[in-house]
Design a protein around this motif. Structure first.
Motif, PDB file in Angstrom:
ATOM      1  N   LEU A  13       0.815  -1.203   0.000  1.00  0.00           N
ATOM      2  CA  LEU A  13       0.000   0.000   0.000  1.00  0.00           C
ATOM      3  C   LEU A  13       0.855   1.262   0.000  1.00  0.00           C
ATOM      4  CD1 LEU A  13      -2.718  -1.006   2.612  1.00  0.00           C
ATOM      5  CD2 LEU A  13      -2.962  -0.896   0.125  1.00  0.00           C
ATOM      6  N   ALA A  14       2.048   1.185   0.629  1.00  0.00           N
ATOM      7  CA  ALA A  14       2.825   2.394   0.869  1.00  0.00           C
ATOM      8  C   ALA A  14       3.962   2.619  -0.114  1.00  0.00           C
ATOM      9  CB  ALA A  14       3.393   2.367   2.281  1.00  0.00           C
ATOM     10  N   ALA A  15       4.552   1.553  -0.617  1.00  0.00           N
ATOM     11  CA  ALA A  15       5.766   1.693  -1.418  1.00  0.00           C
ATOM     12  C   ALA A  15       5.488   2.283  -2.781  1.00  0.00           C
ATOM     13  CB  ALA A  15       6.422   0.323  -1.588  1.00  0.00           C
ATOM     14  N   ARG A  16       6.465   3.001  -3.313  1.00  0.00           N
ATOM     15  CA  ARG A  16       6.368   3.472  -4.687  1.00  0.00           C
ATOM     16  C   ARG A  16       6.361   2.279  -5.625  1.00  0.00           C
ATOM     17  NH1 ARG A  16      10.060   8.828  -5.830  1.00  0.00           N
ATOM     18  NH2 ARG A  16       9.337  10.092  -4.113  1.00  0.00           N
ATOM     19  N   ALA A  17       5.618   2.402  -6.724  1.00  0.00           N
ATOM     20  CA  ALA A  17       5.560   1.305  -7.679  1.00  0.00           C
ATOM     21  C   ALA A  17       6.922   1.062  -8.293  1.00  0.00           C
ATOM     22  CB  ALA A  17       4.551   1.634  -8.783  1.00  0.00           C
ATOM     23  N   ALA A  18       7.188  -0.189  -8.682  1.00  0.00           N
ATOM     24  CA  ALA A  18       8.458  -0.521  -9.322  1.00  0.00           C
ATOM     25  C   ALA A  18       8.582   0.227 -10.637  1.00  0.00           C
ATOM     26  CB  ALA A  18       8.532  -2.026  -9.567  1.00  0.00           C
ATOM     27  N   PRO A  19       9.708   0.855 -10.918  1.00  0.00           N
ATOM     28  CA  PRO A  19       9.883   1.624 -12.142  1.00  0.00           C
ATOM     29  C   PRO A  19       9.843   0.753 -13.392  1.00  0.00           C
ATOM     30  CG  PRO A  19      11.542   2.183 -10.500  1.00  0.00           C
ATOM     31  CD  PRO A  19      10.854   0.947 -10.042  1.00  0.00           C
ATOM     32  N   VAL A  20       9.460   1.377 -14.486  1.00  0.00           N
ATOM     33  CA  VAL A  20       9.485   0.722 -15.787  1.00  0.00           C
ATOM     34  C   VAL A  20      10.359   1.556 -16.700  1.00  0.00           C
ATOM     35  CG1 VAL A  20       7.240  -0.351 -15.488  1.00  0.00           C
ATOM     36  CG2 VAL A  20       7.357   1.926 -16.451  1.00  0.00           C
ATOM     37  N   LEU A  21      10.341   1.261 -18.004  1.00  0.00           N
ATOM     38  CA  LEU A  21      11.188   1.971 -18.966  1.00  0.00           C
ATOM     39  C   LEU A  21      10.923   3.475 -18.916  1.00  0.00           C
ATOM     40  CD1 LEU A  21      13.274   1.643 -21.233  1.00  0.00           C
ATOM     41  CD2 LEU A  21      11.376   1.549 -22.845  1.00  0.00           C
ATOM     42  N   ALA A  22      11.975   4.259 -18.941  1.00  0.00           N
ATOM     43  CA  ALA A  22      11.841   5.710 -18.865  1.00  0.00           C
ATOM     44  C   ALA A  22      10.980   6.243 -19.995  1.00  0.00           C
ATOM     45  CB  ALA A  22      13.229   6.363 -18.926  1.00  0.00           C
ATOM     46  N   ALA A  23      10.228   7.288 -19.701  1.00  0.00           N
ATOM     47  CA  ALA A  23       9.351   7.892 -20.694  1.00  0.00           C
ATOM     48  C   ALA A  23       9.687   9.365 -20.831  1.00  0.00           C
ATOM     49  CB  ALA A  23       7.886   7.728 -20.282  1.00  0.00           C
ATOM     50  N   PRO A  24       9.535   9.935 -22.038  1.00  0.00           N
ATOM     51  CA  PRO A  24       9.835  11.344 -22.249  1.00  0.00           C
ATOM     52  C   PRO A  24       8.739  12.226 -21.664  1.00  0.00           C
ATOM     53  CG  PRO A  24       8.961  10.379 -24.245  1.00  0.00           C
ATOM     54  CD  PRO A  24       9.093   9.254 -23.261  1.00  0.00           C
ATOM     55  N   GLY A  25       8.935  13.529 -21.748  1.00  0.00           N
ATOM     56  CA  GLY A  25       7.904  14.455 -21.341  1.00  0.00           C
ATOM     57  C   GLY A  25       7.939  14.853 -19.883  1.00  0.00           C
ATOM     58  N   VAL A  26       9.065  14.683 -19.189  1.00  0.00           N
ATOM     59  CA  VAL A  26       9.170  15.098 -17.793  1.00  0.00           C
ATOM     60  C   VAL A  26       9.445  16.599 -17.770  1.00  0.00           C
ATOM     61  CG1 VAL A  26      10.338  14.750 -15.601  1.00  0.00           C
ATOM     62  CG2 VAL A  26      10.113  12.845 -17.213  1.00  0.00           C
ATOM     63  N   PRO A  27       8.587  17.377 -17.126  1.00  0.00           N
ATOM     64  CA  PRO A  27       8.798  18.833 -17.131  1.00  0.00           C
ATOM     65  C   PRO A  27      10.060  19.216 -16.372  1.00  0.00           C
ATOM     66  CG  PRO A  27       7.043  18.242 -15.600  1.00  0.00           C
ATOM     67  CD  PRO A  27       7.380  16.993 -16.370  1.00  0.00           C
ATOM     68  N   LEU A  28      10.669  20.293 -16.816  1.00  0.00           N
ATOM     69  CA  LEU A  28      11.899  20.759 -16.172  1.00  0.00           C
ATOM     70  C   LEU A  28      11.666  21.048 -14.695  1.00  0.00           C
ATOM     71  CD1 LEU A  28      14.401  23.332 -17.623  1.00  0.00           C
ATOM     72  CD2 LEU A  28      13.641  23.533 -15.276  1.00  0.00           C
ATOM     73  N   ALA A  29      10.476  21.539 -14.361  1.00  0.00           N
ATOM     74  CA  ALA A  29      10.184  21.899 -12.967  1.00  0.00           C
ATOM     75  C   ALA A  29      10.350  20.719 -12.028  1.00  0.00           C
ATOM     76  CB  ALA A  29       8.758  22.448 -12.864  1.00  0.00           C
ATOM     77  N   ALA A  30      10.172  19.500 -12.534  1.00  0.00           N
ATOM     78  CA  ALA A  30      10.314  18.320 -11.680  1.00  0.00           C
ATOM     79  C   ALA A  30      11.731  18.175 -11.163  1.00  0.00           C
ATOM     80  CB  ALA A  30       9.906  17.067 -12.459  1.00  0.00           C
ATOM     81  N   PHE A  31      12.707  18.672 -11.909  1.00  0.00           N
ATOM     82  CA  PHE A  31      14.112  18.492 -11.545  1.00  0.00           C
ATOM     83  C   PHE A  31      14.660  19.630 -10.685  1.00  0.00           C
ATOM     84  CE2 PHE A  31      13.513  16.014 -15.425  1.00  0.00           C
ATOM     85  CZ  PHE A  31      14.036  14.793 -15.044  1.00  0.00           C
ATOM     86  N   VAL A  32      13.921  20.698 -10.527  1.00  0.00           N
ATOM     87  CA  VAL A  32      14.388  21.824  -9.716  1.00  0.00           C
ATOM     88  C   VAL A  32      13.519  22.028  -8.482  1.00  0.00           C
ATOM     89  CG1 VAL A  32      15.431  22.975 -11.681  1.00  0.00           C
ATOM     90  CG2 VAL A  32      13.071  23.503 -11.080  1.00  0.00           C
ATOM     91  N   TYR A  33      12.655  21.066  -8.205  1.00  0.00           N
ATOM     92  CA  TYR A  33      11.796  21.125  -7.029  1.00  0.00           C
ATOM     93  C   TYR A  33      12.648  21.097  -5.762  1.00  0.00           C
ATOM     94  CZ  TYR A  33       8.556  19.312  -3.455  1.00  0.00           C
ATOM     95  OH  TYR A  33       7.831  19.097  -2.315  1.00  0.00           O
ATOM     96  N   GLU A  34      12.300  21.922  -4.807  1.00  0.00           N
ATOM     97  CA  GLU A  34      13.008  21.957  -3.532  1.00  0.00           C
ATOM     98  C   GLU A  34      12.289  21.067  -2.518  1.00  0.00           C
ATOM     99  OE1 GLU A  34      15.008  25.986  -2.532  1.00  0.00           O
ATOM    100  OE2 GLU A  34      13.103  26.497  -3.451  1.00  0.00           O
TER     101      GLU A  34
END
Length: 650
Positions: A13-34
């Motif tokens: 219930l709590a754990a993050r889902a297991a990752p799969v193949l990387a997908a494009p379209g990740v916004p830049l803001a995701a990488f500069v979040y504090e």
């Protein structure tokens, strides 16, 4: 098994889902979040949790130590500081009292710098006491007795019985001394227990409270190990006969043995357990490829029970497969098959455990486990804007350098259509000595992969994680064999057939920025462009006497590891080789960088302009050695993405 079924019910219930193949379209803001939450620490009785929370204060966020009751996670207190003062580290002294080392924001948009001040407070912020620092007279109840401290202090250790005392290490601003105090956090009364005539030494303290070892480097940048002799009641230099590396780390619960970072002949560091009376040594961890890393401690007074290799994907090596903590770690790890699980803190009775999980794609999450009910609660996730499902896998790689030396690194491959070869970005790490790239989540590598670039990181000779011989193999090879290793890594990657060898760029920070410009000069036909971020470009500036007149160790270290004499330093300085750099260059720097002063970037820029190849330029006047302000980080990533897109193509 009932144990496993309980974990399954709780963790699925709590754990993050297991990752799969990387997908494009990740916004830049995701990488500069504090991160809003960080650095959790569990109280000795397991009833409270302290962590750093960024709270709004006008137009900015201020880090505050917040305390929550567990397991209900109700806020019970906050330890606030005056404007522009922030907590950097903290340790529980009792079930209700913490010691905190302080930092200061020199500006609202700059990374805090440590001030060498230490204070203590109750978990609700009351009964604050200033324990050490340059403002003792102003803030401490003992200020008139001790006066202002002209030095830098930090928390060295906490007594195992949590009696409200702490061991505080202090290093004067001037002179060559290292001191250790036993401090009462409620009265601020301090007792000097060690004063050694060498700068910046760390201390190893027995569970009985007796400081036994001090370690660091002397003024000639040579290893210094000192031991307190009970019979003579004095400190003596030791270590020469014990091995190429011999660094005591922690004592066993009964003080009859100690755990030591050991290397007999300069190979990868081993972890050994040495009996004090007999001298008998037991090897707990040894790996031919890499040194041990990430020691995990058990609940019984902090004795190590597991570690992993610094090379490759981390996998826990248990010193006793049937030990209680090993069995617990294995059971928990089974619920996070794509992650590495690390024990952070135990309550004193071992009944409550704070642990974290992270991976190459997941920045990590923290959980609290009640060992009586075997129920775990998710506390928070780091970098909440990062979706592990959209991140790229980081694959451990190994290859031979041109002289036969085995090298290791990581290749981060972006999502791409079958049959297509993505362009490659070589990303040398900083340091260079003792630093190394690991398997865990790397924000720069994932940002570049999200934009379609493969990223190669090479742990070249001189890097950490593989012992003294490997580290020293990089001495005075800044512009030589270290760069050969990076080039050999690129050529190896191209030969595997997965990346486009005609579209490659090099980008790095600090020493990595140096390497980017050095490789642009040495290999103009191999790379299409170079990005230097916070780099050092004129080695003569590093070695300049006036820059090192107050630090004999620094001067000796630079001479031993970088080089000496103008001819040698010019040969390895990108600023002196600017005429050979014909590819496009982006230079990025902070105007208040103390580690790599901005004059390095200005000299590099001027040399490229003179050579007829002016670089793109981004100077953030209020930043130091690593951008801190979200606006500046965002602009840097925008400029980096635009620059790479322009010269490597989509």
């Amino acid at each position: 098994m009932r144990l496993r079924s309980l974990f399954l019910c709780t963790f699925l219930l709590a754990a993050r889902a297991a990752p799969v193949l990387a997908a494009p379209g990740v916004p830049l803001a995701a990488f500069v979040y504090e991160d809003q939450f960080s650095r959790p620490r569990l109280a000795p009785d397991g009833k409270h949790l302290a962590l750093t929370v960024r709270v709004p204060d006008g137009d900015r966020f201020v880090p505050v130590v917040m305390v929550y009751s567990v397991p209900e996670m109700q806020m019970t207190g906050a330890i606030r500081m005056p404007a522009f003062e922030v907590p950097l580290d903290y340790r529980w002294l009792t079930t209700t009292r913490l010691a905190i080392t302080k930092g200061k924001e020199l500006g609202s948009r700059e990374k805090p710098v440590p001030t060498g001040e230490v204070l203590a407070a109750e978990l609700d912020g009351s009964k604050q006491e200033y324990l050490y620092g340059y403002r003792m007279r102003l803030f401490s109840s003992r200020g008139d007795r001790y006066g202002n401290d002209e030095g830098f202090g930090y928390i060295e250790d906490i007594p195992r019985n949590h009696n409200s005392r702490l061991f505080l290490a202090a290093h004067p601003w001037e002179g060559s001394h290292s001191m250790l105090y036993d401090v009462d956090s409620r009265s601020a009364v301090r007792t000097l227990v060690a004063d050694l005539p060498a700068p910046d030494l760390g201390f190893v303290i027995q569970n009985s409270g007796q400081p036994r070892y001090a370690y660091g480097a002397d003024e000639n940048a040579e290893v210094l190990l000192m031991r307190y002799d009970d019979a003579g009641k004095r400190w003596q230099k030791t270590g020469e006969q014990l091995g190429r590396r011999y660094v005591p780390l922690v004592f066993s619960a009964d003080d009859r043995a100690m755990y030591v970072n050991y290397s007999k002949d300069g190979g990868p560091d081993q972890l050994i357990r040495e009996d004090i009376a007999s001298g008998k040594r037991t090897t707990l961890f040894a790996d031919k490829a890499g040194s041990f890393s990430d020691i995990m401690v058990a609940s019984n007074l902090g004795e190590p029970f597991a570690a992993h290799s610094a090379v490759g994907r981390p996998r826990a090596v248990y010193f006793d497969e049937n030990g209680e903590e090993a069995r617990l770690h294995k059971a928990l790890s089974a619920q996070f098959p794509d992650h590495y699980l690390h024990f952070v803190d135990f309550s004193d009775d071992g009944g409550v455990l704070l642990f974290g999980v992270s991976s190459d794609r997941d920045p990590g999450s923290y959980y609290l486990l009640d060992r009586k009910t075997m129920k775990a609660s998710l506390l928070f996730s780091s970098l909440e804007t990062i979706d592990p499902d959209k991140m790229a896998p980081r694959r451990p790689v190994a290859f031979r350098a041109r002289d036969g030396l085995e090298l290791h690194g990581y290749l981060t491959m972006p999502a791409h259509a079958p049959g297509l070869k993505p362009p490659l970005v070589l990303m040398p790490h900083g340091g260079p000595f003792g630093i190394f790239d690991g398997w865990f989540y790397d924000n720069d590598a994932q940002f570049l992969a999200s934009r379609g670039y493969a990223v190669l990181q090479v742990n070249f000779r001189g890097s950490g994680g593989r012992g003294l011989d490997f580290k020293e193999a990089g001495y005075r090879e800044w512009g030589g064999k270290i760069q050969d290793d990076l080039v050999d890594g690129v050529r190896w990657a191209v030969a595997q057939g997965e990346v486009d060898g005609k579209r490659m760029c090099v980008y790095g920070a600090s020493f990595g920025g140096y390497s980017a410009l050095m490789l642009a000069a040495r290999e103009p036909s191999l790379f299409r462009c170079a990005v230097g971020y916070l780099g050092v470009y004129d080695l003569n500036l590093l070695a300049r006497p006036e820059n090192n007149r107050l630090d004999a160790y620094r001067a000796a270290y630079i001479g031993k590891t970088v080089g000496a004499g103008k001819a040698e330093l010019d040969k390895a300085s990108p600023v002196a080789l600017a005429a050979k750099i014909t590819v496009p260059v982006l230079l990025v720097h902070g105007g208040k960088d103390k580690r790599a002063p901005v004059e390095h970037a200005e000299a590099m820029r001027a040399a490229l302009v003179k050579a007829g190849h002016p670089p793109e330029w981004f100077l953030a006047p209020n930043e130091g050695h690593g951008f801190y302000d979200t606006k500046n980080v965002t602009e840097f990533y925008q400029r980096l993405e635009s620059f790479l897109g322009k010269h490597l193509g989509p």
